[in-house]
Design an enzyme around this catalytic site. Sequence first.
Site, PDB file in Angstrom:
ATOM      1  CE  LYS A 148      -3.965  -2.172   0.535  1.00  0.00           C
ATOM      2  NZ  LYS A 148      -5.069  -2.232  -0.238  1.00  0.00           N
ATOM      3  CE  LYS A 150      -7.397  -0.159  -3.100  1.00  0.00           C
ATOM      4  NZ  LYS A 150      -7.702  -1.579  -3.725  1.00  0.00           N
ATOM      5  CE  LYS A 174      -3.194 -10.098  -3.534  1.00  0.00           C
ATOM      6  NZ  LYS A 174      -3.794  -8.834  -3.359  1.00  0.00           N
ATOM      7  CG  ASP A 176      -4.122  -3.538  -3.900  1.00  0.00           C
ATOM      8  OD1 ASP A 176      -4.894  -4.523  -3.922  1.00  0.00           O
ATOM      9  OD2 ASP A 176      -4.070  -2.794  -2.817  1.00  0.00           O
ATOM     10  CD  GLU A 177      -7.546  -4.267  -6.169  1.00  0.00           C
ATOM     11  OE1 GLU A 177      -6.983  -4.614  -5.184  1.00  0.00           O
ATOM     12  OE2 GLU A 177      -8.300  -2.953  -5.846  1.00  0.00           O
ATOM     13  CG  HIS A 264      -7.675  -9.615  -6.474  1.00  0.00           C
ATOM     14  ND1 HIS A 264      -8.705  -8.684  -7.193  1.00  0.00           N
ATOM     15  CD2 HIS A 264      -7.501  -9.237  -5.301  1.00  0.00           C
ATOM     16  CE1 HIS A 264      -8.719  -7.707  -6.145  1.00  0.00           C
ATOM     17  NE2 HIS A 264      -7.956  -8.228  -4.968  1.00  0.00           N
ATOM     18  NE  ARG A 265     -13.559 -12.174  -3.023  1.00  0.00           N
ATOM     19  CZ  ARG A 265     -14.250 -12.192  -2.207  1.00  0.00           C
ATOM     20  NH1 ARG A 265     -15.481 -12.937  -2.411  1.00  0.00           N
ATOM     21  NH2 ARG A 265     -14.324 -11.547  -0.859  1.00  0.00           N
ATOM     22  CG  HIS A 297      -8.554 -12.501  -2.355  1.00  0.00           C
ATOM     23  ND1 HIS A 297      -8.268 -11.171  -2.070  1.00  0.00           N
ATOM     24  CD2 HIS A 297      -7.216 -12.558  -2.958  1.00  0.00           C
ATOM     25  CE1 HIS A 297      -7.034 -10.913  -1.826  1.00  0.00           C
ATOM     26  NE2 HIS A 297      -6.166 -11.897  -2.644  1.00  0.00           N
ATOM     27  CE  LYS A 304     -10.479  -3.192   1.633  1.00  0.00           C
ATOM     28  NZ  LYS A 304      -9.314  -2.271   1.002  1.00  0.00           N
ATOM     29  CB  SER A 334      -7.586  -9.955   1.342  1.00  0.00           C
ATOM     30  OG  SER A 334      -6.770  -9.085   0.967  1.00  0.00           O
ATOM     31  N   GLY A 335      -8.912  -7.696   2.962  1.00  0.00           N
ATOM     32  CA  GLY A 335      -9.786  -6.588   3.040  1.00  0.00           C
ATOM     33  C   GLY A 335     -10.313  -5.964   4.274  1.00  0.00           C
ATOM     34  N   GLY A 358      -3.400  -5.196   4.784  1.00  0.00           N
ATOM     35  CA  GLY A 358      -2.902  -4.271   3.746  1.00  0.00           C
ATOM     36  C   GLY A 358      -2.758  -2.817   4.949  1.00  0.00           C
ATOM     37  N   GLY A 359      -3.941  -2.065   4.794  1.00  0.00           N
ATOM     38  CA  GLY A 359      -3.829  -1.038   5.695  1.00  0.00           C
ATOM     39  C   GLY A 359      -3.744  -1.443   7.042  1.00  0.00           C
TER      40      GLY A 359
END
Lengths: 407, 407
Positions: A148, A150, A174, A176-177, A264-265, A297, A304, A334-335, A358-359
């Site tokens: 991050k 992203k 990883k 980010d998308e 990832h989705r 994922h 979130k 994740s999220g 992440g955050g």
Amino acid sequence: MYNLNFIDTKYKPKNELIAEYHVEPYRIDFRKACNHIAGESSIGTWTDIGTLSKEMFKRLKPTVFSIKKDKIKIAYPLDLFEKGNMSQILSSIAGNIFGMKSVKHLRLIDIDFPKELVRSFKGPGMGLEDIRNFTKIKDRPIAGTIYKPKIGLTDKEQAKLAYRIYKAGIDFSKDDENLCSMRFNSFRDRTVRILEVIDKIKDEEGRNVIYVPNVTAPYEEMMKRTEFVYEHGGKAIMMDILTTGFSAHEALSKDFRKMIIHGHRALHGALTRDKHEGISMLVIAKIARLLGVSSLHTGTVVGKMEGTKEEVSEINDFLKSKWFGLKRVMPAASGGLHPGLIPLVMKYLGNDLIINCGGGLWGHPDGYEAGVKAIRQSIDATMEGISLRDYSKNHYELRRALEKWGS
Amino acid sequence: MYNLNFIDTKYKPKNELIAEYHVEPYRIDFRKACNHIAGESSIGTWTDIGTLSKEMFKRLKPTVFSIKKDKIKIAYPLDLFEKGNMSQILSSIAGNIFGMKSVKHLRLIDIDFPKELVRSFKGPGMGLEDIRNFTKIKDRPIAGTIYKPKIGLTDKEQAKLAYRIYKAGIDFSKDDENLCSMRFNSFRDRTVRILEVIDKIKDEEGRNVIYVPNVTAPYEEMMKRTEFVYEHGGKAIMMDILTTGFSAHEALSKDFRKMIIHGHRALHGALTRDKHEGISMLVIAKIARLLGVSSLHTGTVVGKMEGTKEEVSEINDFLKSKWFGLKRVMPAASGGLHPGLIPLVMKYLGNDLIINCGGGLWGHPDGYEAGVKAIRQSIDATMEGISLRDYSKNHYELRRALEKWGS
């Protein structure tokens, strides 16, 4: 006008594909809507046609064999499908029917693929056990992160951060998308630099850590990027399975059986979110396993992103279950995760899990290395059955994380 | 906790990608939801992070520059995107945001791609004008059909029918979306047989008619099938753009610039149907044009599939508009059409159109040849400005169709 009947609730299906739908008809009665769905997804259309023979109908017709309130199950004969062709299967049972005027709401809830169809797909080249074996992390969840912001770091900056977080104890990192190959952070430069870091960690500590570069791109470029990672000794790549698509997903997995493919989705919410419309995440998880992801994922329950406990647990259980010999898939949570949420995530989803903060790592009040430590401390506490409150008394980084984000 | 601000309604965007969303927040205020969407689709996350510098934020932040009730517009700096990488663009602006807990409903209504991004895609190799030139049909809609039943005919049966309907006057015929390579009708056998019919029609009548075999399949097989069609003199193929996916779509179009790529859109309803969720069909049409379709199913207004007049007209107008030099795309109207509906379809959607009648041809009370004639008669009547009622007085096949299906 349209008078084919596909309903027979006494019918007992065998060796067929079974699809379960949520159905809300629009201005026609429920049974008629069922017939429209069964017909449009197989051999029928909106009017009777001279070219459909009785023999053809008998041989190929699907059967609506279960109707329970607004949930129905349809058994489709396997001759309706081309083996190994996921796009064909979806164009049939998840295709035009979503656009029909005669249904107000329609959702594909589940697909039960029979053995013969499952076996026509290769599934994961590398699965849950391979990730466990490579990392030598046998019991606890794998501690991961997403770089991050992203997007915004240069390749040099990202590689510097990589070294610091691996040294601090992260197992898995990883892209980010939305980070692919950017003007200020090219795919190839980033990959080379971070894979060097991976080698350095191996030399210094003997640990096999994982970096997952995001190869999501037009088909040829995606394949070249994956080949590039492979040639540089990388073990894993990430692809966004929905925004690249099923066809490219299958091809990547088929050609790189020794790579960990992290799925990832992005975009899935547009399909899966509304419980009366679209396609369930469980169906997408089944497709992803058939087409060959190593990790996927699936939701966090507590972060979130939306997704209930029941829903995410069911998906994770499926990914980790036996399925006609296909390798098992490692779920990734994740999220919106942070150290304070990890005990709940592990309680709900178990230990066979990649937990990505992440955050919840990069936002630690004392910096990202403290962030890594807090995450590892939270996992350790939970593995030992100690509450975070107790554990944080002697673990400063965890305490600081809990002060910022709660638990 | 999350305090980045992306809103500035005085901001005037230039040379940025502009995305328009319908937003319904969940348990937070509207402006906060806007910030979540702008952040999650670019450089933000759910918490503040130490690695996001002020300079980075200033350079890469998107701006919510328009808020009108529940519709917002966001301008994204181009550095957030990889040129020519549709999957990356979608993973950003149509990705995670659909799964966020902080929005109850979210829909991507439109994307305004700036010239620089449009030009990074190849667009159609063959477009509307190429289809017009090949068929030598200059003014009227192209009369097409889908073989019915969707699945069930053998390759031999289908080829026999092909000859009869072309002789009766059809211009264009295509496989249905679930017909790929089946046990009883293999892709290769079918293609060879029907392309022989096409040659025969050319020999006998000098007409260039079109057959569109459905190549939808796993990537490599799809490419082989398209190559097979090309080698056998075929001019067109159909791919299901959503169930194969964006990545494979781009690759097919890039490698076969001289083929007419007919885009079917099975599954789209799961994304486009609910007007508060998902992605609009207009956005999918824009993506399909960038990635290179020659013709695209866009709706009928009047048939069995949903889609309002305004919506379908807007999409068709876009496909036929100038767009930074990309070729124009021929819309295809398909789904529940029959001769009685053709005047309305042409009134709403114009003459630059493929009109596909499936059931509305094969279900004609006097058989499919009469069905073809009725369709052509309906198109001719409309081109001449004569009502179907009047025209059918001297046109028996049309009269019989109107008796069965009305007008």
